[in-house]
Design an enzyme around this catalytic site. Sequence first.
Site, short mmCIF file in Angstrom:
data_model
loop_
_atom_site.label_atom_id
_atom_site.label_comp_id
_atom_site.label_asym_id
_atom_site.label_seq_id
_atom_site.Cartn_x
_atom_site.Cartn_y
_atom_site.Cartn_z
N GLY A 48 0.81 -1.21 0.00
CA GLY A 48 0.00 0.00 0.00
C GLY A 48 0.85 1.27 0.00
O GLY A 48 0.66 2.17 -0.84
N GLU A 203 -0.11 -23.18 1.31
CA GLU A 203 1.04 -23.10 0.41
C GLU A 203 2.30 -23.61 1.11
O GLU A 203 3.12 -24.33 0.52
CB GLU A 203 1.22 -21.66 -0.07
CG GLU A 203 0.08 -21.25 -1.00
CD GLU A 203 0.19 -19.85 -1.57
OE1 GLU A 203 1.00 -19.05 -1.06
OE2 GLU A 203 -0.56 -19.54 -2.53
C1 LIG Z 1 3.37 -15.29 4.11
C2 LIG Z 1 2.32 -14.39 3.50
C3 LIG Z 1 1.74 -14.76 2.29
C4 LIG Z 1 0.77 -13.93 1.71
N1 LIG Z 1 0.24 -14.31 0.50
C5 LIG Z 1 -0.64 -13.49 -0.11
C6 LIG Z 1 -1.14 -13.81 -1.40
O1 LIG Z 1 -0.82 -14.85 -1.97
N2 LIG Z 1 -2.00 -12.93 -1.99
C7 LIG Z 1 -2.37 -11.76 -1.38
O2 LIG Z 1 -3.12 -10.98 -1.96
N3 LIG Z 1 -1.91 -11.43 -0.16
C8 LIG Z 1 -1.05 -12.26 0.49
N4 LIG Z 1 -0.57 -11.93 1.73
C9 LIG Z 1 -1.07 -10.70 2.37
C10 LIG Z 1 -0.39 -9.47 1.82
O3 LIG Z 1 1.00 -9.64 1.81
C11 LIG Z 1 -0.80 -8.28 2.67
O4 LIG Z 1 -2.20 -8.15 2.62
C12 LIG Z 1 -0.14 -6.99 2.16
O5 LIG Z 1 1.26 -7.09 2.31
C13 LIG Z 1 -0.66 -5.79 2.92
O6 LIG Z 1 -0.03 -4.64 2.45
P1 LIG Z 1 0.21 -3.41 3.41
O7 LIG Z 1 0.79 -2.33 2.56
O8 LIG Z 1 -1.02 -3.14 4.18
O9 LIG Z 1 1.29 -3.92 4.46
P2 LIG Z 1 2.70 -4.60 4.24
O10 LIG Z 1 2.92 -4.97 2.84
O11 LIG Z 1 2.81 -5.66 5.27
O12 LIG Z 1 3.71 -3.42 4.60
C14 LIG Z 1 3.78 -2.87 5.88
C15 LIG Z 1 5.11 -2.19 6.04
O13 LIG Z 1 5.09 -1.40 7.23
C16 LIG Z 1 6.33 -1.51 7.91
N5 LIG Z 1 6.11 -1.24 9.32
C17 LIG Z 1 5.30 -1.91 10.17
N6 LIG Z 1 5.33 -1.32 11.39
C18 LIG Z 1 6.17 -0.27 11.31
C19 LIG Z 1 6.62 0.71 12.24
N7 LIG Z 1 6.21 0.73 13.50
N8 LIG Z 1 7.51 1.62 11.82
C20 LIG Z 1 7.96 1.63 10.55
N9 LIG Z 1 7.56 0.72 9.61
C21 LIG Z 1 6.67 -0.21 10.00
C22 LIG Z 1 6.75 -2.96 7.63
O14 LIG Z 1 8.13 -3.11 7.77
C23 LIG Z 1 6.27 -3.16 6.19
O15 LIG Z 1 7.27 -2.87 5.26
C24 LIG Z 1 0.39 -12.74 2.35
C25 LIG Z 1 0.98 -12.37 3.56
C26 LIG Z 1 1.94 -13.20 4.13
C27 LIG Z 1 2.57 -12.80 5.43
#
Ligand SMILES: Cc1cc2nc3c(=O)[nH]c(=O)nc-3n(C[C@H](O)[C@H](O)[C@H](O)COP(=O)(O)OP(=O)(O)OC[C@H]3O[C@@H](n4cnc5c(N)ncnc54)[C@H](O)[C@@H]3O)c2cc1C
Length: 446
Positions: A48, A203
């Site tokens: 995101g 998986e």
């Molecule tokens: C093992 C696994 C497999 C998955 N497989 C799938 C799939 O096949 N298909 C699918 O659609 N989704 C999948 N997902 C889910 C998907 O990865 C998440 O829904 C997605 O990453 C969410 O995006 P985001 O931007 O909300 O958060 P994220 O991509 O998790 O990014 C959050 C970021 O915030 C940073 N952060 C957190 N806390 C702090 C802080 N306090 N200070 C500074 N930085 C911070 C983290 O380091 C990270 O880089 C999977 C998740 C996992 C764990």
Amino acid sequence: MLRDLGMIALGGLAASGIGWILRERHRDRKVPILSGWPRVVIVGAGFGGLRVARGLAGADADVLVVDRHNYHCFQPLLYQVATAGLEPEEVAQPVRRILRGIPNVRFRMTTVSKVDLAHRQLLTSDGPIPYDYLVLAAGSTSHYFGMPHIAEKAFGLKDLNQAVALRNRLLECFEMAVSEKDAARRAALLTFVVAGGGPTGVELAGAIVELIRLVLVHDYAGLDVKDAHVVLVEAGPTVLPTLAVSLQKASIRALRQKGVDVRVNCPVKDFDGENAYLGDGTIIPTRTLIWAAGVRATSVDSEPALPLDRSGRIKVGPTLQVEGYPEIYAIGDLAHFEENGKPLPMVAPVAIQQGEMVAENLRRQIAGLPLQKFVYHDKGTMATIGRNAAVCQIGPLRLTGFPAWVMWLVVHLVQLISFRNRLLVLINWTWDYLFFDRAVRLITRD
Ligand SMILES: Cc1cc2nc3c(=O)[nH]c(=O)nc-3n(C[C@H](O)[C@H](O)[C@H](O)COP(=O)(O)OP(=O)(O)OC[C@H]3O[C@@H](n4cnc5c(N)ncnc54)[C@H](O)[C@@H]3O)c2cc1C
């Protein structure tokens, strides 16, 4: 003729290589212009957060992305790092590399500990960071439902470090089993319990059993691989509950065919490092429990508290602004955005689409224009169970087996960040498929 074609191909490659080098040099010469504009701070360089940052390229805003890691991780392929299929750097990219060449966007590696809403600043391990607009995109973390032993002793799969730790563990268990004389202890070393029948658990269980039966069986010829046991334990009545019933059944069938012991209606209740205790009273002797049974929003401390739902997700309105705070947006796993009375799932497409919308809304907000409402477009769900086996649901379309597996490969390859990673992953996958191999069978800690 063939030689001519070869020369033309080589010429083409050389020309595109020179073009690439020139573009990279040109990018580095751009000087950021960072004054007088509103300051947008994005917490999290995940799916995101990065979309917001890229969507603000060239906007009249001074954008700062902060993350506790210096890399963006493609979480959907983490399980392949954990099962020795891919190197960590093939599923991750330095954030600075991704954002290079966008003059109004910068990056800082730091951990955010609190949002000071009154003073519009973040408190971080590096000191305060002020903002005019804030985007919270800090993702999610493992949820252990108040089970402290599991939280302490189970292996998670939320980031690169955990994936490498799990890879080390799986391989170490085999090394220890080689010299273990006691049959019961050897069997426990070679038993791997995966808790959670969602996409990650399915998986991972499929990949572990294939690592053992297709690859490690040749490395450890002295071990009876029949001793190895992969158990997938799910508290609910089925695996992959968000998919159609026919696909759930196909997944269970495929997992069992590959040798995974699938148990449903059976929560993991406790784990002491030697035994996993299940809800039906079963005790499974094992040294390795992998927790894929629950995630919750990353806790973002704030003063005063932001509006949260019961699972800790921040409540946002139709424009993705946090209720009561028009200058703050929350997206992805961290955000509770309701559609048809239910919060959207914690999946990458939600985070990506919300990131794109927030970039657009920030541009509008800065320009004094009305904001747009977010609508989620569900493009389908898929999960792979291993070699030649996957399930895929796109609208009314249901695919299983080889066609679903090919679709899964293509979709994940295309979504990987950077051409380099795509190429490396493609080479690895092709090699492993042709030679039944896993190239990264390394135990990398002392
Ligand atoms: C093992 C696994 C497999 C998955 N497989 C799938 C799939 O096949 N298909 C699918 O659609 N989704 C999948 N997902 C889910 C998907 O990865 C998440 O829904 C997605 O990453 C969410 O995006 P985001 O931007 O909300 O958060 P994220 O991509 O998790 O990014 C959050 C970021 O915030 C940073 N952060 C957190 N806390 C702090 C802080 N306090 N200070 C500074 N930085 C911070 C983290 O380091 C990270 O880089 C999977 C998740 C996992 C764990």
